[in-house]
Design an enzyme around this catalytic site. Structure first.
Site, PDB file in Angstrom:
ATOM      1  N   TRP A 116      75.918  71.220  70.096  1.00  0.00           N
ATOM      2  CA  TRP A 116      76.348  70.233  69.086  1.00  0.00           C
ATOM      3  C   TRP A 116      75.614  68.915  69.284  1.00  0.00           C
ATOM      4  CZ3 TRP A 116      78.730  70.256  64.552  1.00  0.00           C
ATOM      5  CH2 TRP A 116      79.461  71.399  64.191  1.00  0.00           C
ATOM      6  N   GLU A 143      78.591  73.453  73.160  1.00  0.00           N
ATOM      7  CA  GLU A 143      78.891  72.026  72.928  1.00  0.00           C
ATOM      8  C   GLU A 143      77.642  71.190  73.164  1.00  0.00           C
ATOM      9  OE1 GLU A 143      81.574  70.930  71.480  1.00  0.00           O
ATOM     10  OE2 GLU A 143      82.352  72.966  71.499  1.00  0.00           O
ATOM     11  N   TRP A 182      87.417  54.834  49.044  1.00  0.00           N
ATOM     12  CA  TRP A 182      88.031  54.370  50.293  1.00  0.00           C
ATOM     13  C   TRP A 182      88.939  53.188  49.992  1.00  0.00           C
ATOM     14  CZ3 TRP A 182      87.069  58.016  53.569  1.00  0.00           C
ATOM     15  CH2 TRP A 182      85.840  58.651  53.605  1.00  0.00           C
ATOM     16  N   TRP A 234      84.813  55.772  56.797  1.00  0.00           N
ATOM     17  CA  TRP A 234      84.503  56.278  58.143  1.00  0.00           C
ATOM     18  C   TRP A 234      83.627  55.316  58.945  1.00  0.00           C
ATOM     19  CZ3 TRP A 234      79.354  56.871  59.144  1.00  0.00           C
ATOM     20  CH2 TRP A 234      78.485  57.041  58.058  1.00  0.00           C
TER      21      TRP A 234
HETATM   22  P1  FAD Z   1      82.359  68.436  77.091  1.00  0.00           P
HETATM   23  O1  FAD Z   1      83.416  69.147  76.328  1.00  0.00           O
HETATM   24  O2  FAD Z   1      82.294  68.670  78.543  1.00  0.00           O
HETATM   25  O3  FAD Z   1      80.965  68.823  76.399  1.00  0.00           O
HETATM   26  C1  FAD Z   1      79.720  68.748  77.094  1.00  0.00           C
HETATM   27  C2  FAD Z   1      78.749  67.863  76.343  1.00  0.00           C
HETATM   28  O4  FAD Z   1      78.472  68.420  75.057  1.00  0.00           O
HETATM   29  C3  FAD Z   1      79.255  66.473  76.066  1.00  0.00           C
HETATM   30  O5  FAD Z   1      79.083  65.649  77.188  1.00  0.00           O
HETATM   31  C4  FAD Z   1      78.406  66.060  74.875  1.00  0.00           C
HETATM   32  O6  FAD Z   1      77.123  65.631  75.292  1.00  0.00           O
HETATM   33  C5  FAD Z   1      78.245  67.373  74.130  1.00  0.00           C
HETATM   34  N1  FAD Z   1      79.242  67.473  73.058  1.00  0.00           N
HETATM   35  C6  FAD Z   1      80.482  68.008  73.122  1.00  0.00           C
HETATM   36  N2  FAD Z   1      81.077  67.975  71.914  1.00  0.00           N
HETATM   37  C7  FAD Z   1      80.197  67.397  71.079  1.00  0.00           C
HETATM   38  C8  FAD Z   1      80.224  67.077  69.694  1.00  0.00           C
HETATM   39  N3  FAD Z   1      81.282  67.341  68.909  1.00  0.00           N
HETATM   40  N4  FAD Z   1      79.150  66.468  69.165  1.00  0.00           N
HETATM   41  C9  FAD Z   1      78.061  66.178  69.910  1.00  0.00           C
HETATM   42  N5  FAD Z   1      77.973  66.478  71.222  1.00  0.00           N
HETATM   43  C10 FAD Z   1      79.032  67.067  71.796  1.00  0.00           C
HETATM   44  N6  FAD Z   1      80.018  62.444  71.736  1.00  0.00           N
HETATM   45  C11 FAD Z   1      79.104  61.635  72.310  1.00  0.00           C
HETATM   46  O7  FAD Z   1      78.436  62.050  73.272  1.00  0.00           O
HETATM   47  N7  FAD Z   1      78.904  60.376  71.855  1.00  0.00           N
HETATM   48  C12 FAD Z   1      79.616  59.859  70.806  1.00  0.00           C
HETATM   49  O8  FAD Z   1      79.376  58.713  70.411  1.00  0.00           O
HETATM   50  C13 FAD Z   1      80.602  60.673  70.203  1.00  0.00           C
HETATM   51  N8  FAD Z   1      81.377  60.212  69.196  1.00  0.00           N
HETATM   52  C14 FAD Z   1      82.328  61.032  68.632  1.00  0.00           C
HETATM   53  C15 FAD Z   1      83.105  60.553  67.567  1.00  0.00           C
HETATM   54  C16 FAD Z   1      84.079  61.362  66.988  1.00  0.00           C
HETATM   55  C17 FAD Z   1      84.891  60.838  65.822  1.00  0.00           C
HETATM   56  C18 FAD Z   1      84.284  62.657  67.470  1.00  0.00           C
HETATM   57  C19 FAD Z   1      85.329  63.544  66.851  1.00  0.00           C
HETATM   58  C20 FAD Z   1      83.518  63.155  68.512  1.00  0.00           C
HETATM   59  C21 FAD Z   1      82.526  62.355  69.104  1.00  0.00           C
HETATM   60  N9  FAD Z   1      81.731  62.834  70.166  1.00  0.00           N
HETATM   61  C22 FAD Z   1      80.774  62.012  70.717  1.00  0.00           C
HETATM   62  C23 FAD Z   1      81.784  64.238  70.577  1.00  0.00           C
HETATM   63  C24 FAD Z   1      82.744  64.576  71.722  1.00  0.00           C
HETATM   64  O9  FAD Z   1      84.006  64.048  71.491  1.00  0.00           O
HETATM   65  C25 FAD Z   1      82.234  64.096  73.079  1.00  0.00           C
HETATM   66  O10 FAD Z   1      80.905  64.503  73.282  1.00  0.00           O
HETATM   67  C26 FAD Z   1      83.077  64.692  74.214  1.00  0.00           C
HETATM   68  O11 FAD Z   1      84.429  64.367  74.059  1.00  0.00           O
HETATM   69  C27 FAD Z   1      82.560  64.157  75.536  1.00  0.00           C
HETATM   70  O12 FAD Z   1      83.340  64.598  76.597  1.00  0.00           O
HETATM   71  P2  FAD Z   1      82.774  65.636  77.654  1.00  0.00           P
HETATM   72  O13 FAD Z   1      81.480  65.137  78.200  1.00  0.00           O
HETATM   73  O14 FAD Z   1      83.852  65.907  78.628  1.00  0.00           O
HETATM   74  O15 FAD Z   1      82.492  66.902  76.742  1.00  0.00           O
END
Ligand code: FAD
Length: 476
Positions: A288, A285, A316, A370
């Site tokens: 990502w 993650e 859209w 979007w």
């Molecule tokens: P964890 O599951 O603990 O993951 C650890 C870290 O991995 C996160 O803190 C983040 O830095 C990174 N990460 C995880 N998933 C993703 C992902 N899909 N894309 C990029 N990085 C990821 N994340 C953001 O940090 N900023 C945003 O503005 C953002 N906008 C989003 C918008 C949409 C529509 C969606 C579907 C996802 C978005 N995300 C975003 C990705 C993701 O939802 C969040 O990073 C995640 O929910 C953060 O929670 P966590 O720190 O507990 O994640």
């Protein structure tokens, strides 16, 4: 040769920490007095203004950083204005001979940094920049053909194959004293309160304050709690919005209160022999996050432009202001979408699975562009990230790199039945549904009218069919 009143400037941006901060460590090692400055730059061309929730976070993060620096005998200087001008002025005020910063990756930010770098070169100021906020700098990961990656899995494989994750840089043992200005005058500081980063009337930040601890200490605690607890069951726990199965590190990473290198290192220390599979999923993650920045680096307009140009002719639909408000305020009649949107409003964060469902509902069931959703998330997320937010929105819409296929339309009812079967998350954020028994919470309209809670905004089968037809036109 530096004169006796020479000094350094450390210019902090998305790296609001003392730990593993190479700019700070190098400045400390040089031993000259140091001005540590943060510049609120709302004027340089192309810099995206922060959303409301990010401004709230920034305020508290800067306050925490100022305290941490004071504890080390240093101080945080706050200035506002176009960064290049502010740095030039500050260098003149403090007779700076050295300038240190950690690199940024968005185009407007790089443009500012390049200009500052040129100015430094031409004016006898020694400028140094460092890698701090990404494990792999975007231009270092290349396909066999030498281009950027468009698909996550080979990208991440290529990252891991480099085995080139730099060593951590511990926080400096001692920070040099702050630089004084010419003639011993202390450079004037701006008052954080005067930046008006916090909301006033109405003050919507109560729930944010109850949920988060911005700053480096809060970030370290989140990481430790995660590694002590849910990390080893992350593979399943991350899908369940009603439990704390994820790290919640995202806003801390966004503001650089913790470095991804620190996260990586702590995982290694915790699991020296072999990283458990679930923790490996967590690391991917982080991958990502790297991938999103990789995409933004070569597609600077990711927040405004379809990554896949064929989407420029996508049809859209315009939403009425009532429909948009229903989505924003969590009143679509679909409990999972509504719980997520209310979680977002109340806490500045939404669970990832729910983000996908809420975003899919907007762009597929309502067929809204979007960019409308991206903008709302930008304003309301504490982790609003210039790369991750647009990349994920485009992923959901299908217009992005490695995107979700057009026929993948999240069904919010099926999703909540599967991942929140007891309805814990739904009831937490939608008190109107608290009294509904058992499974009825997933489809409240079946239980008749629920006082205070709306019926479905659109039918799921019809809106799904409409989306499939609209998407299929792209193939023509
Ligand atoms: P964890 O599951 O603990 O993951 C650890 C870290 O991995 C996160 O803190 C983040 O830095 C990174 N990460 C995880 N998933 C993703 C992902 N899909 N894309 C990029 N990085 C990821 N994340 C953001 O940090 N900023 C945003 O503005 C953002 N906008 C989003 C918008 C949409 C529509 C969606 C579907 C996802 C978005 N995300 C975003 C990705 C993701 O939802 C969040 O990073 C995640 O929910 C953060 O929670 P966590 O720190 O507990 O994640």
């Amino acid at each position: 040769m530096a004169s006796s009143d020479a000094s350094s400037i450390v210019w902090l941006r998305d790296d609001l920490r003392l730990d593993d901060n190479p700019a700070l460590t190098h400045a400390a090692a040089l031993g000259l007095p140091v001005t540590v400055v943060f510049i609120l730059d709302e004027e340089s061309a192309g810099i995206r203004p922060l959303g409301g929730a990010s401004r709230w976070w920034l305020h508290h993060s800067l306050a925490a950083l100022a305290t941490a620096l004071e504890d080390e005998g240093s101080r945080l200087l706050l200035r506002r204005g176009p960064a290049a001008v502010v740095i030039e002025d500050l260098a003149a005020e403090t007779s700076a001979t050295h300038l240190f910063w950690n690199r940024r990756y968005g185009l407007p930010e790089r443009t500012v940094d390049d200009a500052v770098s040129v100015w430094a070169d031409q004016n006898g100021v020694h400028g140094s920049s460092f890698q701090a906020n990404l494990l792999f700098e975007p231009w270092t990961i290349r396909t066999g053909a030498g281009g950027p990656y468009k698909v996550f899995t080979p990208f991440w494989r290529a990252c891991l194959a480099t085995e080139d994750i730099r060593d951590l840089q511990e926080a400096p043992q001692q920070l040099p004293s702050p630089a004084t200005g010419k003639g011993g005058v202390v450079p004037p500081n701006e008052d954080l309160e005067s930046w008006n980063l916090l909301p006033h009337s109405p003050d919507w930040s109560v729930g944010l304050a109850a949920t988060w601890e911005p700053g480096e200490d809060g970030a370290r605690r989140r990481l430790e709690d995660f590694l002590d607890g849910p990390a080893e069951e992350y593979g399943t726990g991350r899908n369940v919005p009603g439990v704390e199965g994820t790290s919640r590190l995202s806003p801390h990473l966004r503001f650089g209160e913790i470095s991804p290198f620190r996260v990586w290192r702590e995982i290694r220390l915790r699991f020296p022999r072999q990283v458990p599979a679930d923790v490996g999923i967590f690391r991917s993650e982080l991958g990502w996050r790297e991938f999103c920045w990789h995409l933004l680096h070569t597609n600077p307009e990711l927040a405004t432009r379809n990554y896949r140009p064929e989407f420029d002719r996508f049809e859209w639909q315009s939403l009425s202001s009532g429909e948009l408000k229903a989505w924003q305020q969590g009143r679509t009649g679909y409990p999972l979408v509504d719980a997520g949107m209310r979680q977002l409003w109340q806490t500045g964060w939404m669970h990832n699975r729910v983000r996908m469902a809420a975003a899919s509902f907007l762009v597929k069931n309502l067929l809204a562009d979007w960019r409308i959703g991206e903008q709302w998330f930008w304003d309301t997320l504490v982790d609003a990230d210039a790369a991750s937010n647009p990349a994920n929105w485009q992923w959901v819409a299908g217009s992005g790199a490695d995107a979700s296929p057009y026929f993948r339309i999240f069904n919010p009812v099926t999703q909540s039945k599967k991942f929140d079967s007891a309805g814990r998350y739904l009831r937490q954020y939608i008190p109107e549904l608290a009294a509904l028994d058992g499974k009825a919470v997933h489809e409240p309209w079946k239980a008749g009218e629920v006082q205070g809670y709306p019926g479905p905004l659109v039918g799921l089968p019809e809106s799904r069919e409409r989306a499939l037809q609209t998407y299929s036109k792209l193939k023509d």
